[in-house]
Design a protein around this motif. Structure first.
Motif, PDB file in Angstrom:
ATOM      1  N   VAL A 140       0.842  -1.198   0.000  1.00  0.00           N
ATOM      2  CA  VAL A 140       0.000   0.000   0.000  1.00  0.00           C
ATOM      3  C   VAL A 140       0.879   1.250   0.000  1.00  0.00           C
ATOM      4  O   VAL A 140       2.061   1.189   0.349  1.00  0.00           O
ATOM      5  N   ARG A 141       0.290   2.353  -0.377  1.00  0.00           N
ATOM      6  CA  ARG A 141       1.046   3.611  -0.362  1.00  0.00           C
ATOM      7  C   ARG A 141       1.265   4.112   1.060  1.00  0.00           C
ATOM      8  O   ARG A 141       2.348   4.546   1.407  1.00  0.00           O
ATOM      9  N   ASP A 142       0.208   4.069   1.870  1.00  0.00           N
ATOM     10  CA  ASP A 142       0.258   4.642   3.221  1.00  0.00           C
ATOM     11  C   ASP A 142      -0.399   3.664   4.190  1.00  0.00           C
ATOM     12  O   ASP A 142      -1.621   3.487   4.162  1.00  0.00           O
ATOM     13  N   SER A 198      -4.457   3.029   5.081  1.00  0.00           N
ATOM     14  CA  SER A 198      -5.063   1.724   4.804  1.00  0.00           C
ATOM     15  C   SER A 198      -5.604   1.076   6.069  1.00  0.00           C
ATOM     16  O   SER A 198      -6.683   0.482   6.058  1.00  0.00           O
ATOM     17  N   GLN A 207       3.888  -0.732   3.576  1.00  0.00           N
ATOM     18  CA  GLN A 207       3.928   0.572   2.928  1.00  0.00           C
ATOM     19  C   GLN A 207       5.080   0.643   1.932  1.00  0.00           C
ATOM     20  O   GLN A 207       6.213   0.302   2.274  1.00  0.00           O
ATOM     21  N   PRO A 225      -0.247   2.730  -9.600  1.00  0.00           N
ATOM     22  CA  PRO A 225      -1.413   1.864  -9.376  1.00  0.00           C
ATOM     23  C   PRO A 225      -1.135   0.457  -9.896  1.00  0.00           C
ATOM     24  O   PRO A 225      -0.344   0.274 -10.820  1.00  0.00           O
ATOM     25  N   SER A 226      -1.806  -0.515  -9.316  1.00  0.00           N
ATOM     26  CA  SER A 226      -1.656  -1.896  -9.764  1.00  0.00           C
ATOM     27  C   SER A 226      -2.299  -2.052 -11.139  1.00  0.00           C
ATOM     28  O   SER A 226      -3.469  -1.706 -11.321  1.00  0.00           O
ATOM     29  N   ASP A 274      -5.994   2.547  -2.135  1.00  0.00           N
ATOM     30  CA  ASP A 274      -5.033   2.376  -3.227  1.00  0.00           C
ATOM     31  C   ASP A 274      -5.683   1.844  -4.498  1.00  0.00           C
ATOM     32  O   ASP A 274      -4.988   1.541  -5.475  1.00  0.00           O
TER      33      ASP A 274
END
Length: 169
Positions: free
Chosen positions: A13-15, A19, A56, A63-64, A117
């Motif tokens: 995840v980014r953050d 999340s 993280q 993006p996926s 995300d």
């Protein structure tokens, strides 16, 4: 002995904090352990050590592309006990702006949502084995819009789903 069930999933995840907040609010997960850049969450009622790990990778993560331009995991699915609970989760996901779909797969009643995300997940209720009919089983070849009011009338709002299917009878 063959594989019995999925024990946990891990997401990049980014953050992590964002999340964690989302999964806590949307699905009621609790943090069972965390460290810098990682968190491990457990679903309510779960006996797993953890059900979801989050790692993280930062705000600049792309993006996926899974399912769009490359192979990869499409979504995770979590099961709820009752249609009443599925309805509650639907309202919460809608409130959070995360709900992206709802489908009736005949034997499975499903909600689809995206986390912060954009990773898609499913929340579902499974028709218990004792209530499966030939018609219900045959209906798995079609996907229809979810009608929770009709399903609650047919199966009961508080009927425990998955018994004899995903949960031993």
């Amino acid at each position: 002995m063959p594989v019995q069930r999925l024990n946990h999933a891990v997401l990049y995840v980014r953050d992590v904090e964002e999340s964690v907040a989302f999964y806590r609010e949307a699905l009621g997960f609790d943090v069972v352990m965390s460290m810098r850049g990682a968190a491990f969450l457990q679903a309510p009622g779960s006996s797993n050590d953890h059900d979801l790990g989050l790692f993280q990778i930062g705000a600049d993560a792309a993006p996926s592309p899974a399912g769009r331009t490359s192979v990869g995991l499409y979504h995770l699915a979590w099961e709820v006990d009752t249609l009443e609970e599925l309805e509650r989760v639907k309202a919460k996901l809608a409130e959070l702006g995360a709900l992206v779909g709802a489908s009736d797969h005949s034997t499975t009643k499903a909600l689809y949502a995206r986390d912060p995300d954009g990773l898609e997940f499913e929340v579902s209720w499974l028709v218990p084995a004792a209530l499966l009919t030939e018609e219900t089983l045959a209906g798995r070849t079609r996907v229809r819009p979810l009608d929770l009011d009709a399903d609650k009338q047919r199966y009961g709002a508080r009927t425990r789903g998955g018994v004899g299917v995903s949960i031993p009878a």
